[in-house]
Design an enzyme around this catalytic site. Structure first.
Site, short mmCIF file in Angstrom:
data_model
loop_
_atom_site.label_atom_id
_atom_site.label_comp_id
_atom_site.label_asym_id
_atom_site.label_seq_id
_atom_site.Cartn_x
_atom_site.Cartn_y
_atom_site.Cartn_z
N ILE A 82 0.41 -0.99 0.34
CA ILE A 82 -0.15 -0.14 0.17
C ILE A 82 0.92 1.10 -0.23
CG2 ILE A 82 -2.22 -1.05 1.06
CD1 ILE A 82 -0.43 0.16 3.87
N ILE A 106 -3.28 -4.54 13.06
CA ILE A 106 -2.15 -5.60 12.91
C ILE A 106 -1.04 -4.73 13.72
CG2 ILE A 106 -1.02 -7.18 11.73
CD1 ILE A 106 -3.57 -7.96 11.95
N SER A 157 -9.19 -4.42 3.94
CA SER A 157 -8.81 -4.78 5.49
C SER A 157 -10.17 -4.36 6.23
CB SER A 157 -8.47 -2.88 5.83
OG SER A 157 -9.26 -2.60 6.97
N TYR A 202 -8.41 6.30 1.66
CA TYR A 202 -7.33 4.49 1.86
C TYR A 202 -8.23 3.60 2.11
CZ TYR A 202 -6.12 0.23 4.54
OH TYR A 202 -5.48 -0.84 4.70
N SER A 203 -9.69 3.92 2.24
CA SER A 203 -10.97 3.33 2.68
C SER A 203 -11.50 3.10 1.01
CB SER A 203 -12.16 4.09 3.47
OG SER A 203 -12.81 2.76 3.04
N ALA A 204 -10.99 4.29 0.11
CA ALA A 204 -11.77 3.87 -0.93
C ALA A 204 -11.04 2.93 -2.26
CB ALA A 204 -11.82 4.71 -1.88
N THR A 249 2.02 -3.96 12.84
CA THR A 249 3.18 -3.36 12.47
C THR A 249 3.19 -1.95 12.79
OG1 THR A 249 1.74 -2.43 10.56
CG2 THR A 249 2.13 -4.79 10.28
N THR A 272 3.94 0.99 11.26
CA THR A 272 3.97 1.73 9.94
C THR A 272 3.01 1.69 10.68
OG1 THR A 272 4.64 0.67 8.61
CG2 THR A 272 2.48 2.67 7.98
N1 LIG Z 1 -1.34 -2.97 10.03
C1 LIG Z 1 -2.94 -2.69 9.77
O1 LIG Z 1 -3.55 -2.14 10.54
C2 LIG Z 1 -3.36 -3.53 8.70
C3 LIG Z 1 -3.02 -3.73 7.41
N2 LIG Z 1 -3.80 -4.00 6.07
C4 LIG Z 1 -3.03 -4.28 5.03
O2 LIG Z 1 -2.54 -5.10 5.21
C5 LIG Z 1 -0.81 -4.63 4.30
C6 LIG Z 1 -0.21 -4.60 4.72
O3 LIG Z 1 0.58 -3.64 5.86
P1 LIG Z 1 1.50 -3.40 6.40
O4 LIG Z 1 2.29 -4.42 6.59
O5 LIG Z 1 1.00 -2.74 8.04
O6 LIG Z 1 1.95 -2.27 5.72
P2 LIG Z 1 3.38 -1.41 5.51
O7 LIG Z 1 3.52 -0.16 5.25
O8 LIG Z 1 4.68 -2.92 7.64
O9 LIG Z 1 4.48 -2.13 4.45
C7 LIG Z 1 4.05 -1.83 2.81
C8 LIG Z 1 4.61 -2.55 2.39
O10 LIG Z 1 4.70 -1.63 1.00
C9 LIG Z 1 5.56 -0.91 0.68
N3 LIG Z 1 5.34 0.07 -0.16
C10 LIG Z 1 4.90 1.19 -0.04
N4 LIG Z 1 4.87 1.93 -0.52
C11 LIG Z 1 4.65 1.51 -1.94
C12 LIG Z 1 5.07 1.99 -3.24
N5 LIG Z 1 4.21 2.72 -3.94
N6 LIG Z 1 5.39 0.63 -4.22
C13 LIG Z 1 5.49 -0.36 -4.31
N7 LIG Z 1 5.41 -0.48 -2.86
C14 LIG Z 1 5.27 -0.09 -1.65
C15 LIG Z 1 6.46 -0.65 1.46
O11 LIG Z 1 7.85 -0.76 1.65
P3 LIG Z 1 8.64 0.92 0.58
O12 LIG Z 1 7.81 1.45 1.41
O13 LIG Z 1 9.85 -0.17 0.74
O14 LIG Z 1 8.46 0.82 -0.49
C16 LIG Z 1 6.20 -2.13 2.31
O15 LIG Z 1 6.75 -3.10 1.82
C17 LIG Z 1 -1.84 -4.00 3.43
O16 LIG Z 1 -2.72 -4.15 2.31
C18 LIG Z 1 -2.60 -3.01 4.25
O17 LIG Z 1 -3.80 -2.49 4.04
C19 LIG Z 1 -5.41 -4.20 6.70
C20 LIG Z 1 -5.56 -3.84 7.80
C21 LIG Z 1 -4.85 -3.20 8.96
C1 LIG Z 2 -15.39 -1.92 14.35
C2 LIG Z 2 -14.06 -0.82 14.75
C3 LIG Z 2 -14.16 -0.85 16.08
C4 LIG Z 2 -13.27 -1.51 13.71
C5 LIG Z 2 -12.27 -0.90 13.32
C6 LIG Z 2 -11.05 -0.57 12.94
C7 LIG Z 2 -9.86 0.06 12.76
C8 LIG Z 2 -9.77 1.34 13.46
C9 LIG Z 2 -8.91 -0.41 11.90
C10 LIG Z 2 -8.79 -2.07 10.86
C11 LIG Z 2 -8.18 -1.29 9.36
C12 LIG Z 2 -7.23 -0.31 9.93
C13 LIG Z 2 -6.01 0.26 9.13
C14 LIG Z 2 -5.24 -0.53 7.88
O1 LIG Z 2 -7.06 -1.27 7.10
C15 LIG Z 2 -4.67 -0.14 7.42
C16 LIG Z 2 -3.94 0.65 7.87
C17 LIG Z 2 -2.69 1.09 6.84
C18 LIG Z 2 -1.23 1.19 7.90
O2 LIG Z 2 -0.49 1.68 7.21
C19 LIG Z 2 -1.80 2.50 8.92
C20 LIG Z 2 -3.13 2.23 9.77
C21 LIG Z 2 -4.10 1.90 8.61
C22 LIG Z 2 -4.65 3.12 8.37
C23 LIG Z 2 -4.88 1.19 9.92
C24 LIG Z 2 -5.98 2.03 11.41
C25 LIG Z 2 -6.50 1.30 11.85
C26 LIG Z 2 -8.29 0.58 11.12
C27 LIG Z 2 -8.35 1.93 10.30
#
Ligand SMILES: NC(=O)C1=CN([C@@H]2O[C@H](COP(=O)(O)OP(=O)(O)OC[C@H]3O[C@@H](n4cnc5c(N)ncnc54)[C@H](OP(=O)(O)O)[C@@H]3O)[C@@H](O)[C@H]2O)C=CC1
Ligand SMILES: CC(C)CCC[C@@H](C)[C@H]1CC[C@H]2[C@@H]3C(=O)C=C4C[C@@H](O)CC[C@]4(C)[C@H]3CC[C@]12C
Length: 326
Positions: free
Chosen positions: A154, A251, A203, A216-218, A253, A255
């Site tokens: 992302i 999750i 997500s 992001y949501s879109a 992570t 970020t």
């Molecule tokens: N963490 C959370 O709470 C949640 C995460 N998710 C989903 O899980 C997945 C992973 O999330 P998470 O592990 O937290 O994300 P991270 O931010 O840890 O990882 C994102 C990855 O994408 C790479 N990236 C960023 N920008 C670009 C770009 N322009 N082109 C190619 N690669 C890119 C980054 O590496 P680099 O910067 O080196 O390019 C990195 O490897 C996502 O799809 C996210 O939507 C869903 C719900 C909740």
């Molecule tokens: C029923 C409700 C209580 C659930 C609420 C859960 C919300 C708050 C959870 C569910 C999915 C989550 C986001 C997500 O998908 C991915 C990312 C990308 C990352 O780079 C930064 C954080 C971010 C925005 C998460 C933020 C927190 C979110 C909105």
């Protein structure tokens, strides 16, 4: 006028109004027998359904991934990085992508240490659709095919009131959505050959309205629309490629912690377990994954029945007072 010599026609029992008949038929069967019959039919039926559900569930075994050829995007950090390590331990071939070469190099080195059949990387931004296509070409060149495509990367996501920046939304749609489609288009011919799988990481914010993540949501809602429609077409055409949409909650992570720790009331779920559940769901060719299960599944069940309740519940679960307009 009635003819006395003709026998009088008696109404046939079946011509009586049906409620009367049913009532009589049931009245003749004593209560205990009725209950007994019900139990005799109901109990084995429920047993059969439960046994079917239990035994028809195929279990995941790490050997399932041994020697499989897998692309993981966004694997330099977070969940993607953890997926690469799990796949390496299972003996898969991995090709990982992200923008930062140094981080990818480190992940590849670890993957080889952990037992990957082979480990490679490609770097660049997924804004560039040519890169999306080149990654699939590289997999074909390296391995002659592909078994699993994990779409996970992302672009930068802010957690704040929508700032009206339409260009940011356009860029995010390119990175988070269009590049997923471009990679799928390139990979489908080879995935058809191998009977492979596509995993799309999404997500809760791709299924319900969460404040402060409008762009992001879109992009995540777009993924659901596109890939759920494509899945239907593959089934209609009897094409043996599975699509698993992974719906993730919060999750832990790096970020995510940097972005939302000040608004969340509970810590995020572990990224290592999350990564393993994603791989399992793809290997088992599931339609959707919900992780963490209850935190994601329950809001989705409430969504269509009580949307206002879910909206206000969501707002109450976030420390919105900590979000300052930027
Ligand atoms: N963490 C959370 O709470 C949640 C995460 N998710 C989903 O899980 C997945 C992973 O999330 P998470 O592990 O937290 O994300 P991270 O931010 O840890 O990882 C994102 C990855 O994408 C790479 N990236 C960023 N920008 C670009 C770009 N322009 N082109 C190619 N690669 C890119 C980054 O590496 P680099 O910067 O080196 O390019 C990195 O490897 C996502 O799809 C996210 O939507 C869903 C719900 C909740
Ligand atoms: C029923 C409700 C209580 C659930 C609420 C859960 C919300 C708050 C959870 C569910 C999915 C989550 C986001 C997500 O998908 C991915 C990312 C990308 C990352 O780079 C930064 C954080 C971010 C925005 C998460 C933020 C927190 C979110 C909105």
């Amino acid at each position: 006028m009635k003819d006395r010599n003709l026998p009088q026609l008696q109404p046939h029992p079946s011509s009586q109004p049906w409620p009367l008949q049913t009532h009589r038929a049931v009245e003749h069967v004593p209560e205990e027998i009725r209950m007994g019959l019900l139990l005799k039919i109901l109990v084995p039926f429920v047993g059969l359904v439960l046994a079917f559900c239990f035994y028809s569930k195929e279990d995941f075994k790490p050997e399932m991934m041994k020697g499989k050829r897998v692309i993981v995007t966004g694997a330099s950090t977070g969940i993607g990085e953890q997926m690469a390590y799990h796949l390496a331990r299972m003996g898969a071939h991995v090709l990982i992508t992200a923008r930062t070469e140094a981080k990818l190099q480190k992940v590849v080195t670890w993957c080889l240490e952990l037992g990957a059949a082979s480990a490679h990387y490609m770097y660049g931004s997924m804004e560039d659709m040519a890169l999306a296509e080149d990654v699939v070409k590289e997999a074909k060149r390296l391995w002659g095919g592909l078994d699993m495509l994990i779409l996970n990367h992302i672009g930068y996501t802010y957690f704040n009131y929508f700032d009206g920046d339409v260009e940011h939304l356009r860029k995010l749609l390119e990175i988070n959505f269009l590049s997923y489609v471009a990679m799928t288009v390139s990979a489908l011919p080879v995935l058809k050959e191998s009977g492979g799988s596509i995993l799309v990481v999404s997500s809760t914010a791709g299924k319900v309205g969460i404040p402060f993540v409008a762009p992001y949501s879109a992009t995540k809602f777009a993924l659901d629309g596109f890939f759920s429609s494509l899945r239907q077409e593959l089934i209609i055409e009897n094409i043996n490629v599975s699509i698993t949409l992974c719906i993730l909650g919060h999750i832990a992570t790096e970020t995510a912690e940097k972005t939302v720790s000040h608004v969340m009331q509970k810590p995020g779920a572990p990224k290592e377990e999350c990564a393993l559940e994603i791989i399992k769901s793809g290997a088992l060719r599931k339609r959707e994954l919900y992780y963490p299960y209850a935190a994601v599944r329950i809001p989705l069940l409430i969504r269509d029945w009580a949307p206002e309740f879910l909206d206000s519940f969501t707002r109450n679960r976030l420390n919105v007072e900590n979000v300052k307009r930027s």
